[in-house]
Design an enzyme around this catalytic site. Structure first.
Site, PDB file in Angstrom:
ATOM      1  N   ARG A  47      63.146  17.994  35.731  1.00 15.96           N
ATOM      2  CA  ARG A  47      61.785  18.546  35.702  1.00 15.96           C
ATOM      3  C   ARG A  47      61.619  19.551  34.558  1.00 15.96           C
ATOM      4  O   ARG A  47      60.508  19.912  34.198  1.00 15.96           O
ATOM      5  CB  ARG A  47      61.424  19.174  37.054  1.00 15.96           C
ATOM      6  CG  ARG A  47      60.004  19.739  37.138  1.00 15.96           C
ATOM      7  CD  ARG A  47      59.468  19.888  38.577  1.00 15.96           C
ATOM      8  NE  ARG A  47      60.465  20.366  39.505  1.00 15.96           N
ATOM      9  CZ  ARG A  47      60.886  21.639  39.599  1.00 15.96           C
ATOM     10  NH1 ARG A  47      60.351  22.566  38.828  1.00 15.96           N
ATOM     11  NH2 ARG A  47      61.816  21.969  40.468  1.00 15.96           N
ATOM     12  N   TYR A  98      34.277  15.954  27.639  1.00 13.53           N
ATOM     13  CA  TYR A  98      34.839  14.876  28.472  1.00 13.53           C
ATOM     14  C   TYR A  98      34.590  15.201  29.950  1.00 13.53           C
ATOM     15  O   TYR A  98      34.874  16.310  30.391  1.00 13.53           O
ATOM     16  CB  TYR A  98      36.342  14.730  28.191  1.00 13.53           C
ATOM     17  CG  TYR A  98      37.029  13.815  29.167  1.00 13.53           C
ATOM     18  CD1 TYR A  98      36.754  12.447  29.169  1.00 13.53           C
ATOM     19  CD2 TYR A  98      37.923  14.303  30.106  1.00 13.53           C
ATOM     20  CE1 TYR A  98      37.357  11.598  30.089  1.00 13.53           C
ATOM     21  CE2 TYR A  98      38.536  13.463  31.021  1.00 13.53           C
ATOM     22  CZ  TYR A  98      38.245  12.112  31.004  1.00 13.53           C
ATOM     23  OH  TYR A  98      38.840  11.287  31.914  1.00 13.53           O
ATOM     24  N   ASP A 169      40.315  19.710  22.220  1.00 16.25           N
ATOM     25  CA  ASP A 169      40.721  18.389  22.699  1.00 16.25           C
ATOM     26  C   ASP A 169      40.599  17.438  21.508  1.00 16.25           C
ATOM     27  O   ASP A 169      39.505  17.098  21.067  1.00 16.25           O
ATOM     28  CB  ASP A 169      39.806  17.960  23.861  1.00 16.25           C
ATOM     29  CG  ASP A 169      40.247  16.639  24.491  1.00 16.25           C
ATOM     30  OD1 ASP A 169      40.851  15.810  23.780  1.00 16.25           O
ATOM     31  OD2 ASP A 169      39.961  16.429  25.682  1.00 16.25           O
ATOM     32  N   LYS A 194      45.076   7.435  25.170  1.00 18.13           N
ATOM     33  CA  LYS A 194      44.090   6.792  24.308  1.00 18.13           C
ATOM     34  C   LYS A 194      44.730   6.328  22.989  1.00 18.13           C
ATOM     35  O   LYS A 194      45.589   5.490  23.015  1.00 18.13           O
ATOM     36  CB  LYS A 194      42.900   7.729  24.083  1.00 18.13           C
ATOM     37  CG  LYS A 194      42.410   8.415  25.379  1.00 18.13           C
ATOM     38  CD  LYS A 194      41.752   7.462  26.360  1.00 18.13           C
ATOM     39  CE  LYS A 194      41.537   8.055  27.747  1.00 18.13           C
ATOM     40  NZ  LYS A 194      40.812   9.306  27.805  1.00 18.13           N
TER      41      LYS A 194
HETATM   42  C1  LIG Z   1      40.641  10.375  28.712  1.00 16.97           C
HETATM   43  C2  LIG Z   1      40.402  11.735  28.204  1.00 16.97           C
HETATM   44  C3  LIG Z   1      40.951  12.850  28.834  1.00 16.97           C
HETATM   45  C4  LIG Z   1      41.772  12.746  30.110  1.00 16.97           C
HETATM   46  O1  LIG Z   1      43.009  12.123  29.895  1.00 16.97           O
HETATM   47  P1  LIG Z   1      43.787  11.240  30.990  1.00 16.97           P
HETATM   48  O2  LIG Z   1      44.983  10.761  30.237  1.00 16.97           O
HETATM   49  O3  LIG Z   1      42.867  10.153  31.447  1.00 16.97           O
HETATM   50  O4  LIG Z   1      44.152  12.148  32.129  1.00 16.97           O
HETATM   51  C5  LIG Z   1      40.715  14.091  28.278  1.00 16.97           C
HETATM   52  N1  LIG Z   1      39.953  14.230  27.162  1.00 16.97           N
HETATM   53  C6  LIG Z   1      39.399  13.176  26.544  1.00 16.97           C
HETATM   54  C7  LIG Z   1      38.560  13.397  25.315  1.00 16.97           C
HETATM   55  C8  LIG Z   1      39.597  11.893  27.038  1.00 16.97           C
HETATM   56  O5  LIG Z   1      39.033  10.851  26.421  1.00 16.97           O
END
Ligand SMILES: *Cc1c(COP(=O)(O)O)cnc(C)c1O
Length: 355
Positions: A47, A98, A169, A194
């Site tokens: 962990r 988001y 982000d 993504k």
């Molecule tokens: C998908 C996404 C998230 C969340 O990520 P997960 O891997 O689905 O938990 C956060 N910010 C943006 C811009 C996203 O497209």
């Protein structure tokens, strides 16, 4: 890869995070499946760290210009960042952030954990004014799904002057299109799910920071809250990242071409495309029902949520109850993949014309 700071990002993506070149060493890192380690120097428990995560963290950290920490999902990383806000502290964030991040802030606000202050990220003066007395600023540029672009250099330097912790982000851009730490951000967040992993086969998140103090706090958060990635997922993400530059180059070129053509399409009222990236949003003349019909008519495009995969996908964002009402009902978000652009165009054009 030899230590060579002049290597370009493409070379670093391919070459970093590999075992030392000793005779008989494997070309890439293995999937380290161990919950515990022989006591002494080095890793102690699964962990705390894991060598497969570390390989991925080395590549991502290098590209963003900081030290990376991987998490079990993008949202686990988002949640760890929001914990940097003191009890009852103010979080400045865009209206169209988001929706997972936005919903989490709302949930934390209900119990008084944080106080949200929502802004229009394109109004730089208003954003800077909102930083006064705030504790943390959350930014996405472009925003999801309205694709609004913020003046990151101006906002981040104002945040630094006012000692407001800044988080960007960077999921939509990846470090190949934007490097927020270089512009003064404290922490960069990624949904590795993504573009970074890129093949729609893994859910994973990451944070990158160039501050040792923040890194220690976030690492401790990951260890104590336990939002750790699986070694398999980390390995898949690193394997995907080896071709990030090739995938993104093709996706962006396809997106640019499609955005140009969609601007002249009789079924399209408005195209949102900031001029970079692989996400294009369109608003349809025929309203919500036309957007729903396109989702059901496309044959090549995948009607699905998420984005950043090699395959092109699209989604009417307002089908999610958590999406703000200011996002138009007729808005389709397109995540442009690496297929042949003429095939993508024909399929989309046919779906747009079919009703
Ligand atoms: C998908 C996404 C998230 C969340 O990520 P997960 O891997 O689905 O938990 C956060 N910010 C943006 C811009 C996203 O497209």
């Amino acid at each position: 890869m030899p230590e060579e700071p002049s290597y370009a990002p493409a070379t670093r993506l391919v070459g970093l995070g590999r075992p030392a070149r000793t005779p008989g060493a494997p070309a890439g890192p293995g999937i380290e499946l161990s919950s515990t380690y022989v006591a002494g120097d080095g890793p102690a428990y699964g962990r705390f760290t894991n060598r497969t995560w570390e390989a991925l963290e080395q590549v991502l950290g290098d590209l963003e210009g900081g030290a990376a920490l991987t998490f079990s999902s993008g949202m686990a990383a988002v949640s760890a960042c929001l914990e940097l806000t003191p009890q009852g502290g103010t979080v400045v964030l865009p209206e169209h952030v988001y929706n997972g991040s936005s919903s989490l802030v709302d949930q934390l606000a209900q119990s008084g954990r944080v106080v949200p202050r929502r802004i229009d990220p394109t109004d730089t003066a208003a954003v800077i004014a909102a930083l006064e007395g705030a504790d943390l600023v959350w930014l996405e540029s472009p925003t999801n799904p309205m694709l609004e672009v913020a003046d990151l250099p101006a906002i981040l330097s104002a945040a630094r002057e006012l000692s407001v912790v800044s988080v960007v982000d960077n999921t939509f851009n990846t470090p190949l299109l934007a490097r927020p730490l270089q512009l003064g951000a404290d922490v960069v967040v990624h949904s590795v799910t993504k573009f970074l992993a890129g093949h729609s086969d893994v859910v994973l998140g990451a944070l990158v920071t160039s501050s040792g103090t923040l890194h220690d706090r976030l690492h401790s958060h990951r260890t104590l809250h336990g939002a750790i990635p699986g070694p398999h997922e980390a390995w898949l993400a690193l394997r995907g990242m080896r071709t990030l530059h090739l995938r993104l180059e093709r996706s962006c070129a396809n997106a640019e071409r499609l955005a140009e053509r969609l601007a002249g399409h009789p079924a399209v009222a408005q195209v949102r495309y900031p001029g970079f990236g692989a996400i294009v949003c369109i608003e349809l003349v025929g309203g919500r029902s036309a957007a729903e019909a396109v989702e059901q008519t496309v044959r090549l495009w995948l009607p699905a949520t998420s984005l950043g995969g090699v395959e092109s996908s699209l989604e009417r964002r307002r089908r999610h109850a958590a999406e703000p009402q200011s996002v138009p009902e007729e808005l389709l978000r397109l995540s442009v993949g690496v297929e042949d652009v003429e095939d993508l165009w024909r399929d989309l054009d046919a779906a747009l014309r079919s009703h």
